[in-house]
Design a protein around this motif. Structure first.
Motif, PDB file in Angstrom:
ATOM      1  N   ARG A   1       9.682   7.379 -25.025  1.00  0.00           N
ATOM      2  CA  ARG A   1       9.646   9.279 -25.950  1.00  0.00           C
ATOM      3  C   ARG A   1       8.624   9.416 -25.591  1.00  0.00           C
ATOM      4  O   ARG A   1       8.489  10.870 -24.462  1.00  0.00           O
ATOM      5  N   ALA A   2       7.245   8.729 -25.499  1.00  0.00           N
ATOM      6  CA  ALA A   2       5.600   9.382 -25.132  1.00  0.00           C
ATOM      7  C   ALA A   2       6.125   9.455 -23.840  1.00  0.00           C
ATOM      8  O   ALA A   2       4.771  10.530 -22.898  1.00  0.00           O
ATOM      9  N   ALA A   3       6.320   8.906 -22.974  1.00  0.00           N
ATOM     10  CA  ALA A   3       6.465   8.922 -21.417  1.00  0.00           C
ATOM     11  C   ALA A   3       6.931  10.224 -20.971  1.00  0.00           C
ATOM     12  O   ALA A   3       7.050  11.441 -19.827  1.00  0.00           O
TER      13      ALA A   3
ATOM     14  N   GLY B   1       6.055  13.840 -19.126  1.00  0.00           N
ATOM     15  CA  GLY B   1       6.244  14.185 -17.983  1.00  0.00           C
ATOM     16  C   GLY B   1       5.434  12.906 -17.284  1.00  0.00           C
ATOM     17  O   GLY B   1       5.438  13.582 -16.155  1.00  0.00           O
ATOM     18  N   GLN B   2       5.625  11.106 -17.271  1.00  0.00           N
ATOM     19  CA  GLN B   2       5.238  10.689 -17.002  1.00  0.00           C
ATOM     20  C   GLN B   2       6.313   9.077 -16.619  1.00  0.00           C
ATOM     21  O   GLN B   2       7.010   9.724 -17.781  1.00  0.00           O
ATOM     22  N   PRO B   3       6.082   8.859 -15.858  1.00  0.00           N
ATOM     23  CA  PRO B   3       6.883   7.853 -15.547  1.00  0.00           C
ATOM     24  C   PRO B   3       6.824   6.457 -16.729  1.00  0.00           C
ATOM     25  O   PRO B   3       5.250   6.498 -17.265  1.00  0.00           O
ATOM     26  N   GLY B   4       7.961   5.976 -17.472  1.00  0.00           N
ATOM     27  CA  GLY B   4       7.318   5.035 -18.256  1.00  0.00           C
ATOM     28  C   GLY B   4       6.928   4.282 -18.030  1.00  0.00           C
ATOM     29  O   GLY B   4       5.614   3.706 -18.603  1.00  0.00           O
ATOM     30  N   TYR B   5       6.160   3.275 -16.790  1.00  0.00           N
ATOM     31  CA  TYR B   5       5.459   2.370 -16.525  1.00  0.00           C
ATOM     32  C   TYR B   5       3.868   3.009 -17.002  1.00  0.00           C
ATOM     33  O   TYR B   5       2.836   2.324 -17.628  1.00  0.00           O
ATOM     34  N   GLN B   6       3.604   3.717 -16.133  1.00  0.00           N
ATOM     35  CA  GLN B   6       2.563   4.915 -16.232  1.00  0.00           C
ATOM     36  C   GLN B   6       1.812   4.359 -18.336  1.00  0.00           C
ATOM     37  O   GLN B   6       0.871   4.923 -18.213  1.00  0.00           O
ATOM     38  N   ALA B   7       3.197   5.062 -18.847  1.00  0.00           N
ATOM     39  CA  ALA B   7       2.447   5.082 -20.078  1.00  0.00           C
ATOM     40  C   ALA B   7       2.463   3.966 -20.573  1.00  0.00           C
ATOM     41  O   ALA B   7       1.429   3.966 -21.802  1.00  0.00           O
ATOM     42  N   GLU B   8       2.946   2.568 -20.173  1.00  0.00           N
ATOM     43  CA  GLU B   8       2.882   1.802 -20.889  1.00  0.00           C
ATOM     44  C   GLU B   8       1.699   1.098 -20.492  1.00  0.00           C
ATOM     45  O   GLU B   8       0.854   0.466 -21.125  1.00  0.00           O
ATOM     46  N   ILE B   9       1.257   1.302 -19.334  1.00  0.00           N
ATOM     47  CA  ILE B   9      -0.399   0.924 -18.963  1.00  0.00           C
ATOM     48  C   ILE B   9      -1.328   1.957 -19.369  1.00  0.00           C
ATOM     49  O   ILE B   9      -2.128   1.396 -20.147  1.00  0.00           O
TER      50      ILE B   9
ATOM     51  N   LEU C   1       0.676  -0.763  -0.157  1.00  0.00           N
ATOM     52  CA  LEU C   1       0.079   0.183   0.507  1.00  0.00           C
ATOM     53  C   LEU C   1       0.476   1.035  -0.102  1.00  0.00           C
ATOM     54  O   LEU C   1       0.671   2.077  -0.784  1.00  0.00           O
ATOM     55  N   ASP C   2       1.887   1.227   0.926  1.00  0.00           N
ATOM     56  CA  ASP C   2       2.968   2.544   0.529  1.00  0.00           C
ATOM     57  C   ASP C   2       3.687   2.380  -0.287  1.00  0.00           C
ATOM     58  O   ASP C   2       3.364   3.502  -1.035  1.00  0.00           O
ATOM     59  N   LEU C   3       4.001   1.960  -1.440  1.00  0.00           N
ATOM     60  CA  LEU C   3       4.263   1.859  -2.473  1.00  0.00           C
ATOM     61  C   LEU C   3       3.752   2.141  -3.885  1.00  0.00           C
ATOM     62  O   LEU C   3       4.172   2.832  -4.777  1.00  0.00           O
ATOM     63  N   THR C   4       1.853   1.818  -3.639  1.00  0.00           N
ATOM     64  CA  THR C   4       1.132   2.182  -4.659  1.00  0.00           C
ATOM     65  C   THR C   4       0.823   3.947  -3.842  1.00  0.00           C
ATOM     66  O   THR C   4       0.547   4.540  -5.174  1.00  0.00           O
ATOM     67  N   SER C   5       1.171   3.767  -3.200  1.00  0.00           N
ATOM     68  CA  SER C   5       0.220   5.736  -2.679  1.00  0.00           C
ATOM     69  C   SER C   5       1.127   6.907  -4.079  1.00  0.00           C
ATOM     70  O   SER C   5       0.172   7.881  -4.179  1.00  0.00           O
ATOM     71  N   SER C   6       1.893   6.283  -4.696  1.00  0.00           N
ATOM     72  CA  SER C   6       2.431   7.284  -5.218  1.00  0.00           C
ATOM     73  C   SER C   6       1.860   7.255  -6.553  1.00  0.00           C
ATOM     74  O   SER C   6       1.847   8.396  -7.437  1.00  0.00           O
ATOM     75  N   PHE C   7       1.068   6.252  -7.276  1.00  0.00           N
ATOM     76  CA  PHE C   7       0.588   5.992  -8.340  1.00  0.00           C
ATOM     77  C   PHE C   7      -0.801   6.563  -8.715  1.00  0.00           C
ATOM     78  O   PHE C   7      -1.408   6.509  -7.846  1.00  0.00           O
ATOM     79  N   LYS C   8      -0.086   7.292  -9.933  1.00  0.00           N
ATOM     80  CA  LYS C   8      -1.622   7.773 -10.271  1.00  0.00           C
ATOM     81  C   LYS C   8      -2.222   7.207 -11.622  1.00  0.00           C
ATOM     82  O   LYS C   8      -1.097   8.032 -12.501  1.00  0.00           O
ATOM     83  N   LEU C   9      -3.309   6.892 -11.566  1.00  0.00           N
ATOM     84  CA  LEU C   9      -3.760   6.589 -13.684  1.00  0.00           C
ATOM     85  C   LEU C   9      -5.099   7.731 -13.264  1.00  0.00           C
ATOM     86  O   LEU C   9      -6.511   6.101 -13.484  1.00  0.00           O
ATOM     87  N   ASP C  10      -6.017   8.374 -13.607  1.00  0.00           N
ATOM     88  CA  ASP C  10      -7.121   9.150 -13.704  1.00  0.00           C
ATOM     89  C   ASP C  10      -6.819   9.837 -15.293  1.00  0.00           C
ATOM     90  O   ASP C  10      -6.301   9.509 -16.431  1.00  0.00           O
ATOM     91  N   ARG C  11      -8.427  10.729 -15.696  1.00  0.00           N
ATOM     92  CA  ARG C  11      -8.980  10.963 -16.976  1.00  0.00           C
ATOM     93  C   ARG C  11      -7.416  11.756 -17.168  1.00  0.00           C
ATOM     94  O   ARG C  11      -7.473  11.822 -18.701  1.00  0.00           O
ATOM     95  N   GLU C  12      -7.042  12.498 -16.410  1.00  0.00           N
ATOM     96  CA  GLU C  12      -5.977  13.886 -16.789  1.00  0.00           C
ATOM     97  C   GLU C  12      -5.104  13.233 -17.627  1.00  0.00           C
ATOM     98  O   GLU C  12      -4.358  13.333 -18.463  1.00  0.00           O
ATOM     99  N   ALA C  13      -4.266  12.136 -16.447  1.00  0.00           N
ATOM    100  CA  ALA C  13      -3.212  10.870 -16.898  1.00  0.00           C
ATOM    101  C   ALA C  13      -3.412  10.967 -18.490  1.00  0.00           C
ATOM    102  O   ALA C  13      -2.518  10.818 -18.832  1.00  0.00           O
ATOM    103  N   LEU C  14      -4.470  10.584 -18.205  1.00  0.00           N
ATOM    104  CA  LEU C  14      -4.185   9.590 -19.752  1.00  0.00           C
ATOM    105  C   LEU C  14      -4.512  10.739 -20.960  1.00  0.00           C
ATOM    106  O   LEU C  14      -3.780  10.133 -21.779  1.00  0.00           O
ATOM    107  N   ALA C  15      -5.315  11.617 -20.724  1.00  0.00           N
ATOM    108  CA  ALA C  15      -5.370  12.220 -21.590  1.00  0.00           C
ATOM    109  C   ALA C  15      -4.432  12.561 -22.082  1.00  0.00           C
ATOM    110  O   ALA C  15      -3.560  13.118 -23.180  1.00  0.00           O
ATOM    111  N   SER C  16      -2.946  13.146 -20.901  1.00  0.00           N
ATOM    112  CA  SER C  16      -1.858  13.615 -21.940  1.00  0.00           C
ATOM    113  C   SER C  16      -0.952  12.932 -21.918  1.00  0.00           C
ATOM    114  O   SER C  16      -0.210  13.091 -23.133  1.00  0.00           O
ATOM    115  N   ALA C  17      -1.262  11.192 -21.796  1.00  0.00           N
ATOM    116  CA  ALA C  17      -0.659  10.362 -22.533  1.00  0.00           C
ATOM    117  C   ALA C  17      -0.467  10.297 -23.513  1.00  0.00           C
ATOM    118  O   ALA C  17      -0.752   9.733 -24.888  1.00  0.00           O
TER     119      ALA C  17
END
Length: 832
Positions: free
Chosen positions: A756-758, A762-770, A719-735
């Protein structure tokens, strides 16, 4: 997985005094002490050998009888035949005696049996053929010790026989003069076949001076036969290398010229890896007679032609080896390595003369006894095997003796011939025998080093002192030095195939350039940073008239200091988040048949017991996956407390070593791990939902088991590790804007495009991958063969239709679902 061990040595006070009295460096005297040389007299004798000190050849049993019979035959002008062998030792032995008897004016010729048609040693057909040709006296070299029947037959035909050999003596010897240092009486038992032949010449010539014209032949045969380069062997080879550098045998000179060694300093490496293989290739690929002809011919043009032929045979031999090696590597898989302590492979069309060399290369790579079989047209399998220290191959194979048509060997190498239909039984029984007789620790690759020193201690002066150790080889191995706790700078792949590693060793005292052959596959792991222990040999290289220092690297090992590992946990937090959150992409449902290989552990006591039992048994077969820094820290500390950290690999992202060695992988990338190499998979933390368990279970080999740890402590880590993870509509739109605004390049692979897209978003690579996975799920794009194509006019983004997005938005709920499911399946007591 590898461990570095220091050779035993003497106390520091004694060594300091020896260094002062001899004028040698502290490092040099430590190296000498590790070889049992701890006083001035023994050090001087070793570094400055004297041929006048070699023992009297008349100490051999039967030497007086052999000399009397040979001298009588010489007086009677009888026809001698030197009966040799097809390896380098046999070829040089034959050449030595042929040249010596020719110098006496004797009527002499030689005979080398065909490797494929006749095999090793005297045979009845050859004896008959020699007698018919006029031979009246046979002298064997490098063979004959087991030829009772053949010697008896030769004597019945009226021939005299003297056997010179160095192999182990059977209970009953041939009925003739037998010269063999292993019979007793002679003070040095380790002579090569060419060394025994040399002692015959020394006796016939009444002194060591008789050996002078042949010392380079003696050196070549001795080094190539892998006998210990100590005592008399060291003296003979040292003098032989000196002759080779100044006034070589004309055939050796031609071979050196052909191989590109003319004018270069002569050392044991040149003999063992340059000249020796070319002579050996003659017997492996064609006829070994050509080696003897090369060393005895008086025709310069013929010597040049023979050198070219042997060089070509050696090239062909390497091609055959490489082809067989590639076929073997294609067939060796993770499941095979996980299930066996041995490798047994057979192939149609394999050359029986080279499979032993290929077996050695497989042992070097996988560190387990290996036996290869060349399948013949008459339904047989001709095998050659090599072993590792701690596994007596001959004894293990002896348990299968009832399957063999022919069999022989020793601790580190053995050969056998059997019928094809017995191969499977041999494979199974050999593995069982090796398991019974061997300590599991024998399967940890171990490299010995002579001394430890900082980078500043690696100097050209040290290299010049190390040159005094020549010749090096069996019994006097090349020096290996450990440079501990260094940073690796300037890392790069070199060579056409990138298999060579270029680097710089750096510590607080300085830096030195280094090269690692066949180490290019470690590049990515080493680029991860940290400190390493490096095993290397310093060398002096000359290029464009300049002399410079370079180290040849033999092994690189992570400095498994717990403090350093915990520092990496802090610096690589993003890697953990990325590996953890990528689990969102796994959508499998666990089918009922996969549940059979899954179990759960919830209490820390149970999890500790499972891990400790797995690591304290076999050194292979267990894989521990840690998706969180907290979980990794917990298990690293536990394993360190159990003193097991040095008995396993620690890696980030993927497994770095082949062989299925016990490994803890932090922030694992499931796509980069060969799960079939392991029997025991421990998902130690971070199992996000059922799809992750299903993914790992699906990848686990047919005989593998998966245990999922679910404890209260690790749930908080997750739970501590994932507290910084954020994937909402705004993050998706940016990606989405980043992907659409910078289309994939024509030569750009998928991972580079996502990276390159990440960066653009301005997002971590794993977030752009998701995010890209969500776009695919919603039909915003397609991905085919690594190429991404976005639709021109996609439908409006309906995130409620994306299971991936829903899972990413509710990681805590996903944990709860998995825990509930595990409780239902394994019971309340299995999951806390």
């Amino acid at each position: 997985m590898q461990q570095f061990l220091c050779a035993c040595g003497t106390s520091g006070d004694v060594l300091a005094g020896l260094a002062e009295r001899t004028g040698l460096s502290d490092t040099m005297v430590r190296i000498l002490a590790a070889r049992g040389l701890e006083d001035e007299e023994s050090v001087h004798g070793f570094l400055h050998p004297d041929i006048r000190t070699i023992p009297d050849p008349m100490l051999f049993e039967d030497m007086d009888r052999a000399i009397w019979e040979i001298e009588k035959a010489l007086e009677e002008k009888r026809h001698f035949t030197i009966y040799g062998d097809y390896d380098v030792d046999g070829v040089t032995s034959t050449s030595l005696l042929y040249l010596y008897f020719k110098s006496l004016g004797a009527k002499v010729d030689y005979y080398i049996p065909d490797r494929r048609k006749e095999g090793y040693g005297l045979n009845l057909d050859a004896v008959d053929a020699l007698r018919a040709k006029g031979t009246e006296f046979i002298i064997t070299v490098d063979n004959g010790i087991t030829s009772r029947l053949e010697v008896e037959h030769a004597k019945k035909l009226g021939m005299g026989v003297v056997v010179t050999d160095h192999h182990e003596c059977p209970e009953f010897l041939p009925d003739c003069a037998v010269i063999n240092p292993k019979r007793g009486g002679y003070p040095f038992a380790h002579l090569a076949g060419v060394g025994v032949a040399a002692k015959l010449v020394q006796a016939l010539g009444h002194g060591a001076a008789a050996l002078k014209p042949y010392l380079d032949l003696i050196a070549l045969g001795t080094v190539a036969d892998l006998v210990p380069l100590i005592g008399e062997n060291r003296i003979l080879v040292r003098y032989g290398m000196a002759k080779m550098g100044k006034d070589p045998n004309a055939g050796i000179s031609a071979l050196m010229r052909q191989a590109g060694y003319e004018g270069k300093p002569v050392n044991s490496h040149m003999l063992a890896y340059g000249l020796g293989p070319r002579v050996n290739a003659g017997g492996r690929i064609g006829s070994a007679w050509r080696g003897v002809e090369l060393f005895t011919s008086e025709d310069a043009s013929r010597r040049a032609a023979l050198s070219a032929e042997l060089d070509g045979d050696n090239t062909h031999r390497k091609e055959l080896e490489d082809a067989i090696l590639r076929e073997c590597l294609d067939r060796v898989n993770g499941a095979m390595l996980a299930g066996c302590k041995t490798l047994v492979l057979a192939g149609e069309g394999w050359n029986a003369g080279v499979i032993g060399i290929v077996a050695s290369r497989l042992v070097e790579r996988f560190h387990r006894p290996t036996v290869l079989f060349a399948l013949t047209e008459d339904g047989k399998a001709v095998g050659s095997g090599r072993s590792i220290k701690g596994v007596h191959l001959y004894e293990a194979m002896k348990t299968c003796e009832d399957l063999f048509l022919r069999f022989g060997g020793h601790e580190m190498a053995a050969g056998a011939t059997l019928l094809r239909e017995n191969l499977n039984a041999f494979d199974q029984r050999l593995d069982e025998a090796v398991r019974r007789q061997s300590d599991p620790a024998a399967f940890i690759p171990t490299k010995i080093y002579d001394a430890v020193l900082p980078v500043e201690g690696v100097t050209l002066g040290l290299v010049e002192q190390l040159d005094l150790l020549e010749p090096t080889g069996q019994g006097n191995p090349p020096v290996r030095l450990l440079v501990p706790n260094v940073h690796l700078g300037g890392l790069r792949r070199m060579g056409q195939d990138g298999s060579t590693l270029g680097l710089t060793l750096e510590d607080a005292t300085g830096s030195v350039k280094a090269v690692g052959f066949r180490m290019g596959d470690q590049y990515e792991h080493l680029c991860g940073g940290g400190r390493f222990d490096v095993l290397m040999s310093p060398q002096k290289n000359v290029f464009n008239g300049r002399t410079y220092l370079q180290c040849v690297v033999h092994g690189i090992k992570d400095n498994l200091n717990l403090w350093e590992l915990e520092k990496r946990l802090l610096s690589d937090q993003d890697k953990f988040i990325g590996a953890f959150c990528r689990q969102i992409l796994y959508n499998r449902v666990i089918p009922e048949e996969l549940w059979k290989k899954v179990s759960a552990a919830a209490t820390e006591e149970k999890a500790d017991s499972i891990v400790k039992d797995a690591l304290s048994g076999d050194v292979q077969g267990t894989l521990i996956l840690c998706f969180t820094p907290g979980g990794a820290r917990y298990w690293l500390r536990k394993i360190d407390r159990w003193r097991m950290l040095s008995r396993m690999d620690i890696a980030f992202g993927r497994v770095c070593e082949e062989g299925g060695y016990n490994t803890l992988v932090m922030a694992p990338d499931l796509d980069e791990i060969d799960f079939a190499s392991y029997r025991n998979i421990l998902l130690a933390d971070g199992a996000l939902h059922e799809g992750v368990v299903a993914e790992v279970a699906q990848r686990t080999g047919s005989s593998g088991k998966l245990t999922v740890f679910l404890t209260a402590r690790q749930r908080q880590d997750e739970l501590d590790l994932t507290s910084s993870f954020k994937l909402d509509r705004e993050a998706l739109a940016s990606a989405y804007r980043a992907f659409r605004g910078a289309p994939q390049g024509a030569d750009e692979d998928l991972s580079s495009y996502v990276r390159r897209a990440a960066e653009k978003a301005g997002q971590p690579g794993y977030q752009a991958e998701i995010a890209l996975a969500v776009f695919r799920e919603l039909d915003f794009c397609t991905v085919t063969a690594g190429r991404v194509r976005f639709l021109e006019k996609p439908a409006k983004m309906n995130l409620a239709a994306s299971a991936l997005f829903q899972r990413a938005s509710g990681l805590a709920e996903a944990f709860g679902e998995l825990w509930t499911q595990m409780k239902d399946r394994f019971g309340e007591e299995s999951v806390s």
